[in-house]
Motif scaffolding. Sequence first.
Motif, PDB file in Angstrom:
ATOM      1  N   ASP A   1      97.490  35.773 124.487  1.00 54.77           N
ATOM      2  CA  ASP A   1      98.172  34.558 124.047  1.00 54.77           C
ATOM      3  C   ASP A   1      97.459  33.353 124.638  1.00 54.77           C
ATOM      4  O   ASP A   1      96.823  33.437 125.689  1.00 54.77           O
ATOM      5  CB  ASP A   1      99.641  34.545 124.519  1.00 54.77           C
ATOM      6  N   SER A   2      97.585  32.226 123.984  1.00 55.92           N
ATOM      7  CA  SER A   2      97.007  31.014 124.558  1.00 55.92           C
ATOM      8  C   SER A   2      97.804  30.629 125.801  1.00 55.92           C
ATOM      9  O   SER A   2      99.002  30.927 125.902  1.00 55.92           O
ATOM     10  CB  SER A   2      97.041  29.873 123.547  1.00 55.92           C
ATOM     11  N   PRO A   3      97.173  29.967 126.781  1.00 55.16           N
ATOM     12  CA  PRO A   3      97.917  29.556 127.981  1.00 55.16           C
ATOM     13  C   PRO A   3      99.110  28.673 127.660  1.00 55.16           C
ATOM     14  O   PRO A   3     100.131  28.741 128.349  1.00 55.16           O
ATOM     15  CB  PRO A   3      96.853  28.803 128.789  1.00 55.16           C
TER      16      PRO A   3
ATOM     17  N   LEU B   1      89.744  26.887 117.410  1.00 57.22           N
ATOM     18  CA  LEU B   1      90.756  26.194 118.205  1.00 57.22           C
ATOM     19  C   LEU B   1      92.057  26.067 117.426  1.00 57.22           C
ATOM     20  O   LEU B   1      92.061  25.775 116.221  1.00 57.22           O
ATOM     21  CB  LEU B   1      90.259  24.794 118.594  1.00 57.22           C
ATOM     22  N   ALA B   2      93.157  26.272 118.138  1.00 61.92           N
ATOM     23  CA  ALA B   2      94.479  26.025 117.563  1.00 61.92           C
ATOM     24  C   ALA B   2      94.721  24.512 117.537  1.00 61.92           C
ATOM     25  O   ALA B   2      94.043  23.751 118.230  1.00 61.92           O
ATOM     26  CB  ALA B   2      95.543  26.726 118.402  1.00 61.92           C
ATOM     27  N   PRO B   3      95.691  24.037 116.738  1.00 62.92           N
ATOM     28  CA  PRO B   3      95.920  22.586 116.654  1.00 62.92           C
ATOM     29  C   PRO B   3      96.186  21.912 118.001  1.00 62.92           C
ATOM     30  O   PRO B   3      95.677  20.818 118.260  1.00 62.92           O
ATOM     31  CB  PRO B   3      97.137  22.487 115.723  1.00 62.92           C
ATOM     32  N   HIS B   4      96.965  22.557 118.877  1.00 63.16           N
ATOM     33  CA  HIS B   4      97.239  21.921 120.171  1.00 63.16           C
ATOM     34  C   HIS B   4      95.998  21.908 121.054  1.00 63.16           C
ATOM     35  O   HIS B   4      95.816  20.982 121.861  1.00 63.16           O
ATOM     36  CB  HIS B   4      98.403  22.623 120.876  1.00 63.16           C
TER      37      HIS B   4
ATOM     38  N   LEU C   1      91.279  18.606 123.245  1.00 66.05           N
ATOM     39  CA  LEU C   1      89.836  18.347 123.206  1.00 66.05           C
ATOM     40  C   LEU C   1      89.560  16.945 122.658  1.00 66.05           C
ATOM     41  O   LEU C   1      88.718  16.209 123.209  1.00 66.05           O
ATOM     42  CB  LEU C   1      89.147  19.402 122.342  1.00 66.05           C
ATOM     43  N   ASN C   2      90.257  16.546 121.611  1.00 66.43           N
ATOM     44  CA  ASN C   2      90.074  15.205 121.059  1.00 66.43           C
ATOM     45  C   ASN C   2      90.484  14.130 122.061  1.00 66.43           C
ATOM     46  O   ASN C   2      89.865  13.066 122.141  1.00 66.43           O
ATOM     47  CB  ASN C   2      90.889  15.045 119.770  1.00 66.43           C
TER      48      ASN C   2
ATOM     49  N   GLN D   1     103.849  18.903 121.716  1.00 62.80           N
ATOM     50  CA  GLN D   1     104.974  19.829 121.831  1.00 62.80           C
ATOM     51  C   GLN D   1     105.240  20.545 120.511  1.00 62.80           C
ATOM     52  O   GLN D   1     105.502  21.758 120.496  1.00 62.80           O
ATOM     53  CB  GLN D   1     106.233  19.063 122.268  1.00 62.80           C
ATOM     54  N   ARG D   2     105.183  19.809 119.415  1.00 59.89           N
ATOM     55  CA  ARG D   2     105.438  20.410 118.102  1.00 59.89           C
ATOM     56  C   ARG D   2     104.400  21.475 117.775  1.00 59.89           C
ATOM     57  O   ARG D   2     104.740  22.549 117.250  1.00 59.89           O
ATOM     58  CB  ARG D   2     105.438  19.311 117.039  1.00 59.89           C
ATOM     59  N   SER D   3     103.140  21.224 118.108  1.00 62.92           N
ATOM     60  CA  SER D   3     102.080  22.190 117.805  1.00 62.92           C
ATOM     61  C   SER D   3     102.240  23.460 118.630  1.00 62.92           C
ATOM     62  O   SER D   3     102.078  24.575 118.118  1.00 62.92           O
ATOM     63  CB  SER D   3     100.717  21.557 118.068  1.00 62.92           C
ATOM     64  N   VAL D   4     102.547  23.313 119.920  1.00 61.10           N
ATOM     65  CA  VAL D   4     102.709  24.495 120.775  1.00 61.10           C
ATOM     66  C   VAL D   4     103.939  25.288 120.342  1.00 61.10           C
ATOM     67  O   VAL D   4     103.912  26.526 120.293  1.00 61.10           O
ATOM     68  CB  VAL D   4     102.808  24.081 122.257  1.00 61.10           C
ATOM     69  N   ALA D   5     105.039  24.586 120.037  1.00 59.49           N
ATOM     70  CA  ALA D   5     106.250  25.283 119.584  1.00 59.49           C
ATOM     71  C   ALA D   5     105.987  26.036 118.287  1.00 59.49           C
ATOM     72  O   ALA D   5     106.475  27.165 118.090  1.00 59.49           O
ATOM     73  CB  ALA D   5     107.390  24.282 119.406  1.00 59.49           C
TER      74      ALA D   5
END
Length: 488
Positions: free
Chosen positions: A54-56, A109-112, A117-118, A152-156
């Motif tokens: 899983d991602s951190p 890369l996932a969105p979050h 990175l951006n 928060q929305r991206s990680v959720a």
Amino acid sequence: MTAVLAVLTSPTSSSLVVCGVVTAVAILIYNITARQSEPPPLEVYEATNRFPDDSPAVASVLTTGFVVTPHAAVATLLDLAARDWLSIEELEDDVAVITSHRGTAGDELAPHEQQILNHVHRITAGTVTGVSGAGIEVSGLRIRRRWWRRFQRSVAAASRSAGYSTRRWGAVALAAPVGAWIVAALLWWLSARNGEDDPIDESLFSRSLSVMLALVLVWQLARLVDLATSHSQRPTSSGLERAQVWLRARLALESERIGQRSSVTARDGDRRLAYAAAMGLAESASHEIPVVPEDSHRAWSDATGSWRVVRVRYPIRPAYGRHPGFVFLLGAAVGVGLWLLQRFLLEVARGEALQSLAEDFPEQADLIRDVGLVLAAIVTAPLVFAAWMVLAGLIDSVLSVERRGLVVRARRPERIVPLPRLLGRFFRRERFSLYVAVDDGSNPIVTAWLANERTAVPQGARARVVASPILGYIRRSEPIGTMERPRR
């Protein structure tokens, strides 16, 4: 104010009581729903070196009460360094994040992760592809709320897509508290519009109570709107199983004393430091590159003997943190003065006072009475608060509460107020003051008390603190040593 009170009728005592009871029931339903939807506490006792793929950031959600916290942002940055999208190098007494890397072939890369990175690339715009840890900290303090909510929305969303969680406050969860609020609001409106048409100066008390109930309903509505737009999650059965796996992995990382490792060790595909940061273990690395300021309202604590996440409350009401005796005397003096002032203003509104002034200016007689009525209505709120000050000061003068445990958070008042950029300046005091949250393991919600320079305790220390229960005035504090004495 007169116009507001004039729109309302004088509600009868029975309608006020019914409306108040229904409002209290609505608040109770809200609290019961919030408690029932909370993720259950998880405890593990066996460590494991198995780290799921899983991602951190998702691991952080699973282990911090299914809420996206700043730990997820720091962990994502360390993970990007481990995956060669960035590199972290030593820079004298600081560290530098280098952005000239491009990641390994095939790594997506996932969105979050792309957002972090951006963010780093934006900070380094116009530089030699690098930024210091101090620069990241300054940028983190300026992050807009909209940016953080998008993260928060991206990680959720990543947690939900993996099947680990669902929205905590969806339509079904909000149905009962919203329905109860609608009933309470409707009863208030009927009581305010269908009461008696008594003169305002003769029904000021009942009308003022009606306005106060309306303010309570508005406050409750704001809480419901905040929940509806939040990104809190509710675990699924697979999410709880995966959370236990990650908590066992946390035990393994804790035994490695990974908390003192620098962020420069996040490289060559080793994601352990990123996972440690996700679960609140990598203290040194998190302090070196604080992408987002540390969460003031959630903290890891081992006060119960095992690590858990506690929530921290910071009361910001007036008189909080003041000496109970001072609050009692001040409330009594101000209350008596306000009571006498209100009596005088009501007499002005009835034409029984300042008659000579009304005779001198007969054209303004109605205006003088209206001004007296408005001021009498305004005085009601501080009068009620003065009565509360007398009661709180009296109770706290004889009662004390003792906590013995870990200081999980220590914050200056201007840092924890809503809209700190706008309101923070109004909470700065000439004398030193510090909110101190001591977790003794008895409650997952810790209320912070307000200390002065004499009673302040640093975050991370263990201490014995004695304070008043209502006003949060710290009477005394005693730090408790935790280091072992070296043997000779």
